[in-house]
Design an enzyme around this catalytic site. Structure first.
Site, PDB file in Angstrom:
ATOM      1  N   LYS A  36       0.807  -1.221   0.000  1.00 28.18           N
ATOM      2  CA  LYS A  36       0.000   0.000   0.000  1.00 28.18           C
ATOM      3  C   LYS A  36       0.837   1.267   0.000  1.00 28.18           C
ATOM      4  CE  LYS A  36      -4.311  -2.000   1.428  1.00 28.18           C
ATOM      5  NZ  LYS A  36      -5.443  -2.055   2.367  1.00 28.18           N
ATOM      6  N   ARG A  58      -4.269 -10.173   4.746  1.00 28.65           N
ATOM      7  CA  ARG A  58      -4.608 -10.165   3.319  1.00 28.65           C
ATOM      8  C   ARG A  58      -3.352  -9.756   2.553  1.00 28.65           C
ATOM      9  NH1 ARG A  58      -7.437  -6.746  -0.597  1.00 28.65           N
ATOM     10  NH2 ARG A  58      -8.927  -8.014  -1.781  1.00 28.65           N
TER      11      ARG A  58
END
Length: 245
Positions: free
Chosen positions: A185, A220
């Site tokens: 991210k 995840r």
């Protein structure tokens, strides 16, 4: 992936690398992503779900659309991963009707604009309040079980993300399993200076090991094999420490 066969093969490879569940999605929810029509999302998702489920893979489906959720569950998916936070009553009804658990994620705003100017008075308290409220709504609708996801990177700036990661233990104490996803991210790039998302594995592992230490039940990830190795070593160290206490 350009076709169903490629996507199923990729899912099977991730399963073989020790993924316990494969998350299938037909609509990107990256910052700035545009919505996908329901018919197109169904076209992208159902064949992949059917192929993976037929191979014995536990499949979750990442969708905000109740009709897609219902069709995916009928096709063999085991649970629904709703980045919309299970706020749609029809989504709760679809999960309840199938007897399927759901992942409730917090997101401020919509993917197209969520990173424009995220703002909170107390990000941890506000995210916690939202997740608990939606967990209660899910239970009232008959949804069997839920997992809570604070939504790292979904309508949060770097400081919000760090605060939520620091609060993993607090969130894990709420009585529900917690899932954390920081893989590749943008905030990792801002902290490290790495502009290429594919080169953010070291930062991803750091964030995920922190979350695991705080009690996160699920991670995840994109890079399954690397995480399996890192978690095996971390788990062995943690076990030795507990045994020595």
């Amino acid at each position: 992936y350009s076709n169903t066969e490629q996507a199923v093969s990729a899912g099977l490879r991730l399963r073989d690398e020790c993924a316990i569940m494969i998350d299938v999605g037909g609509e990107s929810t990256r910052p700035g992503a545009e919505s996908v029509a329901e018919e197109e999302e169904l076209r992208r998702v159902l064949g992949v779900v059917e192929g993976l489920a037929a191979a014995g893979v536990v499949v979750s489906v990442d969708t905000r659309k109740p009709a897609v959720a219902a069709a995916a569950l009928a096709a063999g998916a085991a649970l629904i991963n709703d980045v919309g936070g299970l706020q749609d009553a029809a989504m709760r009804a679809a999960c309840a009707a199938a007897g399927a658990p759901a992942i409730i994620m917090h997101m401020q705003g919509e993917p197209t604009t969520m990173q424009d100017a995220p703002s909170y008075t107390d990000v941890v308290s506000e995210v916690e309040e939202f997740l608990l409220r939606q967990a209660r709504a899910a239970a009232a609708a008959g949804v069997r079980d839920v997992v809570l996801d604070p939504g790292i990177g979904f309508g949060k700036n770097v400081h919000h993300n760090l605060a939520l990661l620091r609060a993993t233990k607090r969130l894990a104490s709420l009585g529900y399993p917690v899932m954390v996803g920081v893989s590749r991210k943008g905030f990792i790039g801002r902290l490290s200076g790495e502009t290429d998302p594919l080169a953010r594995l070291p930062g991803t592992l750091a964030g995920h090991l922190w979350a695991a230490a705080g009690g996160a039940a699920l991670l995840r990830v994109h890079d399954v094999a690397a995480h399996a190795q890192a978690l095996a070593v971390w788990g062995a160290i943690a076990s030795e420490m507990e045994a020595g206490e």
